[in-house]
Design an enzyme around this catalytic site. Structure first.
Site, PDB file in Angstrom:
ATOM      1  CD1 TRP A 167      -0.110  -1.011   3.389  1.00 49.71           C
ATOM      2  CD2 TRP A 167       0.126   1.209   3.277  1.00 49.71           C
ATOM      3  NE1 TRP A 167       0.465  -0.595   4.568  1.00 49.71           N
ATOM      4  CE2 TRP A 167       0.619   0.765   4.540  1.00 49.71           C
ATOM      5  CE3 TRP A 167       0.187   2.575   2.986  1.00 49.71           C
ATOM      6  CZ2 TRP A 167       1.158   1.641   5.481  1.00 49.71           C
ATOM      7  CZ3 TRP A 167       0.723   3.450   3.932  1.00 49.71           C
ATOM      8  CH2 TRP A 167       1.192   2.981   5.164  1.00 49.71           C
ATOM      9  CD  GLU A 218       5.518   5.485  12.484  1.00 52.56           C
ATOM     10  OE1 GLU A 218       6.490   5.255  11.746  1.00 52.56           O
ATOM     11  OE2 GLU A 218       4.825   4.586  12.985  1.00 52.56           O
ATOM     12  CD  GLU A 252       8.460   1.194  10.716  1.00 56.35           C
ATOM     13  OE1 GLU A 252       7.921   2.253  11.080  1.00 56.35           O
ATOM     14  OE2 GLU A 252       8.176   0.086  11.201  1.00 56.35           O
ATOM     15  CG  HIS A 312       4.364   3.442   9.015  1.00 60.11           C
ATOM     16  ND1 HIS A 312       4.964   2.594   9.914  1.00 60.11           N
ATOM     17  CD2 HIS A 312       3.892   2.656   8.019  1.00 60.11           C
ATOM     18  CE1 HIS A 312       4.862   1.344   9.492  1.00 60.11           C
ATOM     19  NE2 HIS A 312       4.225   1.362   8.335  1.00 60.11           N
ATOM     20  CD  GLU A 361       9.155  -2.229  14.285  1.00 58.26           C
ATOM     21  OE1 GLU A 361       7.967  -1.961  14.044  1.00 58.26           O
ATOM     22  OE2 GLU A 361      10.095  -1.619  13.751  1.00 58.26           O
ATOM     23  CB  THR A 412       5.120   0.879  17.029  1.00 55.31           C
ATOM     24  OG1 THR A 412       6.309   1.390  17.602  1.00 55.31           O
ATOM     25  CG2 THR A 412       4.588   1.876  16.026  1.00 55.31           C
ATOM     26  CG  ASP A 421       3.271  -1.739   7.090  1.00 50.66           C
ATOM     27  OD1 ASP A 421       2.805  -2.718   6.483  1.00 50.66           O
ATOM     28  OD2 ASP A 421       3.565  -0.660   6.542  1.00 50.66           O
ATOM     29  CD  GLU A 422       5.121   0.156  13.111  1.00 48.04           C
ATOM     30  OE1 GLU A 422       6.175  -0.497  13.157  1.00 48.04           O
ATOM     31  OE2 GLU A 422       5.108   1.375  12.847  1.00 48.04           O
ATOM     32  CG  HIS A 429       8.189  -3.799  10.250  1.00 50.95           C
ATOM     33  ND1 HIS A 429       7.920  -2.461  10.093  1.00 50.95           N
ATOM     34  CD2 HIS A 429       8.201  -4.329   8.997  1.00 50.95           C
ATOM     35  CE1 HIS A 429       7.771  -2.193   8.799  1.00 50.95           C
ATOM     36  NE2 HIS A 429       7.929  -3.318   8.127  1.00 50.95           N
TER      37      HIS A 429
END
Length: 413
Positions: A97, A150, A188, A191, A241, A244, A273-274, A277
């Site tokens: 995305w 971020e 990252e 974000h 991570e 977050t 995403d976090e 990760h």
């Protein structure tokens, strides 16, 4: 790794030692405090650049050995493992995305006139603003705080590149560790971009003050007083991570409850995403626990006992008074449940269980003390969090002001 604050358990000593050389005497120490609003001012001031240069016996004592060569060798030997187990967690660019996917489009599509595109964009912005109109200021403060941290991504990549054995020495290395660091950075980077554009379009915040805060944080940096230990970096990455992931997830949930479905979707995508990760750093740490359990359990105890730098700790809008901006931001996040001391207790328990710390065998004396210390942390953290919660419930509420929301005030305890 954006990050929300990582709620910090510290030991009684301010002495910083190399994670593989933990003081035997401190291995039996308990937690002196939990990083929460009640103590955030003390910790924030304790870990400032000024404190690091304080006079002898009055500041931070650095007693750090070089990274043991065996740690560097182990990390370098894992490149093949990283290629098979961590790199697949990164999503190909063509499948990822992008911020554009969540926001009104400002350019005409093929066959669409400029006037039609402008009308569609204006309508999209109006819908976005209608959704965010019901979001309380407290949530916006947490959203801005998360976005600011971020946006300090260059600092975090610098931290990753300090890790001996796992850095990107050439800037375009083909080694798997380097590919992971660049791939993680690329994901990252979206974000901050997405949250920044959303906040700009929302009309709810003073974007110039937000931008000033980002500018300050990048100039101020992030205190990296620990050795360049790859073990420490891996554990730190896993904790940050997950913290977050929790913070963005809670922010999205709260936004959805107040009618902002677009923001809920945005926060959900970032949280996902976090989570990926986190999986990468957690897997890497689990592998290191298999290869070198004694070194890793001592590194984990060091991370838990010593200084864990909060990525946004040095944020400033240029108007800080007796209470820093990070302290106020943290207090709001605690009060509304975006990230709390209870979350931190759950986080510690998760990793102790995930890495099977209690089951480690064949440890040295220091390793066993570290194991005992770490395994005893979750209940201690929960007890202290509950006591802090009870004290907060008895205290009077107060208001704190944020330039981010045009100097309006929000309630904290």
């Amino acid at each position: 790794m954006a990050m929300a604050m990582l709620w910090l358990a510290t030991g009684a000593s301010a002495k910083l030692c190399f994670p593989g050389k933990m003081d035997a005497s401190s291995g039996r120490g308990g937690i002196s405090r939990i990083f929460c609003p009640a103590h955030s001012r003390t910790l924030a001031r304790r870990w400032t650049a000024a404190a690091a240069t304080a006079a002898p016996n009055g500041g931070i004592h650095l007693d750090c050995a070089p990274v043991p060569p065996e740690q560097v060798e182990i990390i370098q030997s894992m490149n093949g493992w990283v290629a098979e187990n961590m790199l697949p967690l990164l999503v190909p660019v063509d499948s990822s995305w992008q911020p554009h996917d969540f926001l009104p489009c400002s350019t005409p599509a093929p066959g669409v006139s400029e006037a039609e595109a402008l009308a569609a964009f204006t309508e999209g912005v109006a819908e976005l603003r209608e959704g965010v109109a019901g979001v309380p200021d407290e949530i916006l403060v947490c959203l801005v705080g998360n976005m600011v941290t971020e946006e300090a991504l260059p600092t975090y990549q610098t931290m990753g590149n300090r890790s001996e054995g796992g850095s990107d020495e050439s800037g375009a290395s083909s080694l798997p560790w380097a590919q992971w660091l660049r791939g993680w950075t690329a994901e990252e980077n979206r974000h901050g971009d997405l949250l920044n554009r959303y906040l700009y379009l929302s009309g709810r915040v003073d974007m110039r003050q937000v931008e000033i805060t980002v500018h300050h944080l990048l100039r101020n940096g992030m205190e990296m007083l620990v050795p360049n230990s790859p073990y420490h970096s891996m554990i730190y990455g896993a904790f940050q991570e997950r913290a977050t992931f929790i913070s963005h997830g809670h922010t999205g949930r709260l936004a959805g409850q107040h009618g902002d479905k677009a923001l809920a979707k945005i926060c959900g995508a970032i949280a996902a995403d976090e989570r990926r990760h986190e999986a990468g750093y957690t897997r890497g740490s689990a592998k290191l626990f298999q290869v070198d359990p004694d070194g890793m359990v001592r590194a984990l105890a060091y991370v838990m006992r010593g200084k864990v730098t909060m990525p946004g700790l040095l944020m400033s809008d240029g108007r800080d008074g007796g209470e820093t901006l990070f302290e106020r931001f943290s207090a709001v996040a605690e009060r509304i449940g975006v990230y709390s001391a209870r979350d931190y207790g759950d986080l510690v328990e998760h990793f102790v269980r995930r890495w099977r710390v209690a089951e480690l065998t064949g440890l040295s004396g220091e390793g066993r003390r570290a194991q005992e210390y770490v395994c005893g942390l979750p209940p201690k953290i929960r007890r202290m969090a509950e006591l802090a919660h009870q004290r907060a419930a008895r205290s009077e509420s107060r208001t704190v002001q944020f330039s981010w929301i045009f100097d309006r005030s929000v309630m904290v305890r």
